[in-house]
Motif scaffolding. Structure first.
Motif, PDB file in Angstrom:
ATOM      1  N   GLU A   1       0.875  -1.167   0.000  1.00 48.65           N
ATOM      2  CA  GLU A   1       0.000   0.000   0.000  1.00 48.65           C
ATOM      3  C   GLU A   1       0.915   1.220   0.000  1.00 48.65           C
ATOM      4  OE1 GLU A   1      -3.216   2.215   2.852  1.00 48.65           O
ATOM      5  OE2 GLU A   1      -2.883   0.075   3.164  1.00 48.65           O
ATOM      6  N   ALA A   2       1.220   1.715  -1.182  1.00 46.18           N
ATOM      7  CA  ALA A   2       2.176   2.815  -1.322  1.00 46.18           C
ATOM      8  C   ALA A   2       1.453   4.152  -1.401  1.00 46.18           C
ATOM      9  CB  ALA A   2       3.025   2.614  -2.566  1.00 46.18           C
ATOM     10  N   ILE A   3       2.011   5.127  -0.700  1.00 43.12           N
ATOM     11  CA  ILE A   3       1.497   6.496  -0.695  1.00 43.12           C
ATOM     12  C   ILE A   3       2.651   7.402  -1.115  1.00 43.12           C
ATOM     13  CG2 ILE A   3       0.571   8.351   0.743  1.00 43.12           C
ATOM     14  CD1 ILE A   3      -0.456   6.049   2.609  1.00 43.12           C
ATOM     15  N   GLY A   4       2.396   8.284  -2.060  1.00 44.45           N
ATOM     16  CA  GLY A   4       3.430   9.188  -2.544  1.00 44.45           C
ATOM     17  C   GLY A   4       3.356  10.550  -1.896  1.00 44.45           C
ATOM     18  N   VAL A   5       4.523  11.177  -1.779  1.00 42.10           N
ATOM     19  CA  VAL A   5       4.631  12.551  -1.281  1.00 42.10           C
ATOM     20  C   VAL A   5       5.631  13.273  -2.173  1.00 42.10           C
ATOM     21  CG1 VAL A   5       5.312  14.031   0.653  1.00 42.10           C
ATOM     22  CG2 VAL A   5       4.186  11.840   1.104  1.00 42.10           C
ATOM     23  N   ASP A   6       5.219  14.418  -2.713  1.00 43.14           N
ATOM     24  CA  ASP A   6       6.156  15.222  -3.494  1.00 43.14           C
ATOM     25  C   ASP A   6       5.781  16.682  -3.362  1.00 43.14           C
ATOM     26  OD1 ASP A   6       8.295  14.298  -5.871  1.00 43.14           O
ATOM     27  OD2 ASP A   6       7.669  16.400  -5.913  1.00 43.14           O
ATOM     28  N   ARG A   7       6.777  17.551  -3.284  1.00 46.98           N
ATOM     29  CA  ARG A   7       6.524  18.985  -3.125  1.00 46.98           C
ATOM     30  C   ARG A   7       6.154  19.650  -4.438  1.00 46.98           C
ATOM     31  NH1 ARG A   7      11.170  22.941  -3.277  1.00 46.98           N
ATOM     32  NH2 ARG A   7      12.585  22.028  -4.786  1.00 46.98           N
ATOM     33  N   SER A   8       6.386  18.969  -5.539  1.00 46.41           N
ATOM     34  CA  SER A   8       6.053  19.522  -6.842  1.00 46.41           C
ATOM     35  C   SER A   8       4.585  19.241  -7.172  1.00 46.41           C
ATOM     36  CB  SER A   8       6.940  18.901  -7.925  1.00 46.41           C
ATOM     37  OG  SER A   8       6.384  19.108  -9.209  1.00 46.41           O
ATOM     38  N   PRO A   9       3.784  20.270  -7.367  1.00 51.15           N
ATOM     39  CA  PRO A   9       2.390  20.038  -7.738  1.00 51.15           C
ATOM     40  C   PRO A   9       2.256  19.269  -9.061  1.00 51.15           C
ATOM     41  CG  PRO A   9       2.727  22.335  -7.117  1.00 51.15           C
ATOM     42  CD  PRO A   9       4.076  21.689  -7.179  1.00 51.15           C
ATOM     43  N   ASP A  10       3.165  19.522  -9.999  1.00 51.68           N
ATOM     44  CA  ASP A  10       3.115  18.821 -11.282  1.00 51.68           C
ATOM     45  C   ASP A  10       3.385  17.326 -11.106  1.00 51.68           C
ATOM     46  OD1 ASP A  10       2.568  21.206 -12.595  1.00 51.68           O
ATOM     47  OD2 ASP A  10       4.661  21.562 -13.135  1.00 51.68           O
ATOM     48  N   PHE A  11       4.415  16.983 -10.329  1.00 52.87           N
ATOM     49  CA  PHE A  11       4.716  15.569 -10.089  1.00 52.87           C
ATOM     50  C   PHE A  11       3.600  14.911  -9.282  1.00 52.87           C
ATOM     51  CE2 PHE A  11       9.596  15.885 -10.560  1.00 52.87           C
ATOM     52  CZ  PHE A  11       9.521  15.510 -11.883  1.00 52.87           C
ATOM     53  N   ALA A  12       3.091  15.599  -8.275  1.00 51.58           N
ATOM     54  CA  ALA A  12       2.019  15.031  -7.454  1.00 51.58           C
ATOM     55  C   ALA A  12       0.802  14.721  -8.315  1.00 51.58           C
ATOM     56  CB  ALA A  12       1.665  15.980  -6.317  1.00 51.58           C
ATOM     57  N   ALA A  13       0.469  15.627  -9.222  1.00 52.10           N
ATOM     58  CA  ALA A  13      -0.670  15.403 -10.111  1.00 52.10           C
ATOM     59  C   ALA A  13      -0.423  14.198 -11.014  1.00 52.10           C
ATOM     60  CB  ALA A  13      -0.933  16.653 -10.944  1.00 52.10           C
ATOM     61  N   GLU A  14       0.792  14.064 -11.510  1.00 56.16           N
ATOM     62  CA  GLU A  14       1.141  12.931 -12.377  1.00 56.16           C
ATOM     63  C   GLU A  14       1.111  11.613 -11.600  1.00 56.16           C
ATOM     64  OE1 GLU A  14       4.741  11.800 -15.467  1.00 56.16           O
ATOM     65  OE2 GLU A  14       4.677  13.822 -14.643  1.00 56.16           O
ATOM     66  N   ALA A  15       1.627  11.626 -10.383  1.00 57.96           N
ATOM     67  CA  ALA A  15       1.709  10.414  -9.560  1.00 57.96           C
ATOM     68  C   ALA A  15       0.345   9.911  -9.106  1.00 57.96           C
ATOM     69  CB  ALA A  15       2.621  10.667  -8.355  1.00 57.96           C
ATOM     70  N   LYS A  16      -0.641  10.790  -9.033  1.00 56.86           N
ATOM     71  CA  LYS A  16      -1.973  10.403  -8.572  1.00 56.86           C
ATOM     72  C   LYS A  16      -2.587   9.300  -9.442  1.00 56.86           C
ATOM     73  CE  LYS A  16      -3.316  14.398  -5.944  1.00 56.86           C
ATOM     74  NZ  LYS A  16      -4.236  15.515  -5.773  1.00 56.86           N
ATOM     75  N   ALA A  17      -2.078   9.125 -10.649  1.00 54.60           N
ATOM     76  CA  ALA A  17      -2.560   8.030 -11.505  1.00 54.60           C
ATOM     77  C   ALA A  17      -2.241   6.669 -10.908  1.00 54.60           C
ATOM     78  CB  ALA A  17      -1.939   8.156 -12.893  1.00 54.60           C
ATOM     79  N   PHE A  18      -1.273   6.631  -9.979  1.00 55.64           N
ATOM     80  CA  PHE A  18      -0.807   5.355  -9.418  1.00 55.64           C
ATOM     81  C   PHE A  18      -1.218   5.132  -7.977  1.00 55.64           C
ATOM     82  CE2 PHE A  18       2.452   6.656 -12.599  1.00 55.64           C
ATOM     83  CZ  PHE A  18       2.051   5.763 -13.571  1.00 55.64           C
ATOM     84  N   GLY A  19      -1.854   6.126  -7.352  1.00 53.07           N
ATOM     85  CA  GLY A  19      -2.268   5.963  -5.966  1.00 53.07           C
ATOM     86  C   GLY A  19      -2.348   7.307  -5.270  1.00 53.07           C
ATOM     87  N   PRO A  20      -2.644   7.267  -3.973  1.00 57.24           N
ATOM     88  CA  PRO A  20      -2.793   8.527  -3.228  1.00 57.24           C
ATOM     89  C   PRO A  20      -1.463   9.268  -3.094  1.00 57.24           C
ATOM     90  CG  PRO A  20      -3.015   6.638  -1.758  1.00 57.24           C
ATOM     91  CD  PRO A  20      -2.896   6.101  -3.151  1.00 57.24           C
ATOM     92  N   VAL A  21      -1.556  10.580  -3.200  1.00 61.26           N
ATOM     93  CA  VAL A  21      -0.367  11.444  -3.111  1.00 61.26           C
ATOM     94  C   VAL A  21      -0.703  12.625  -2.224  1.00 61.26           C
ATOM     95  CG1 VAL A  21       1.254  12.871  -4.408  1.00 61.26           C
ATOM     96  CG2 VAL A  21       0.363  10.783  -5.436  1.00 61.26           C
ATOM     97  N   CYS A  22       0.260  12.984  -1.380  1.00 63.28           N
ATOM     98  CA  CYS A  22       0.107  14.163  -0.526  1.00 63.28           C
ATOM     99  C   CYS A  22       0.999  15.275  -1.052  1.00 63.28           C
ATOM    100  CB  CYS A  22       0.532  13.841   0.905  1.00 63.28           C
ATOM    101  SG  CYS A  22      -0.444  12.542   1.648  1.00 63.28           S
TER     102      CYS A  22
END
Length: 82
Positions: free
Chosen positions: A61-82
């Motif tokens: 159960e992986a959760i992503g965290v990134d300070r870049s709004p662009d990367f966070a938006a892209e990563a959301k395709a793969f699971g929850p991102v903060c």
């Protein structure tokens, strides 16, 4: 562009896993840690979410965290991102 890793030319050269060792080093770390299937893992600095996607494919159960709004938006395709 707010950081070097968002540079399209760099991504073209490095790919979407933007660290030395790529997913191979992730797999080595997982083998050393022996997390049970279903463990919740945080991918800090998840970038576009490739490692998070890989972890989810392995049953975590992986959760992503990134300070870049662009990367966070892209990563959301793969699971929850903060």
């Amino acid at each position: 562009m707010s950081n070097l890793y968002e540079n399209k030319e760099l991504r073209a050269v490095c790919g979407d896993v933007m660290r030395p060792g790529g997913l191979s080093i992730t797999n080595e770390a997982l083998n050393l840690c022996s997390f049970p299937a279903g463990s919740r893992l945080i991918d800090l600095g998840c970038g576009p979410g490739v490692t998070m996607k890989h972890l989810r494919e392995l049953g975590f159960e992986a959760i992503g965290v990134d300070r870049s709004p662009d990367f966070a938006a892209e990563a959301k395709a793969f699971g929850p991102v903060c």
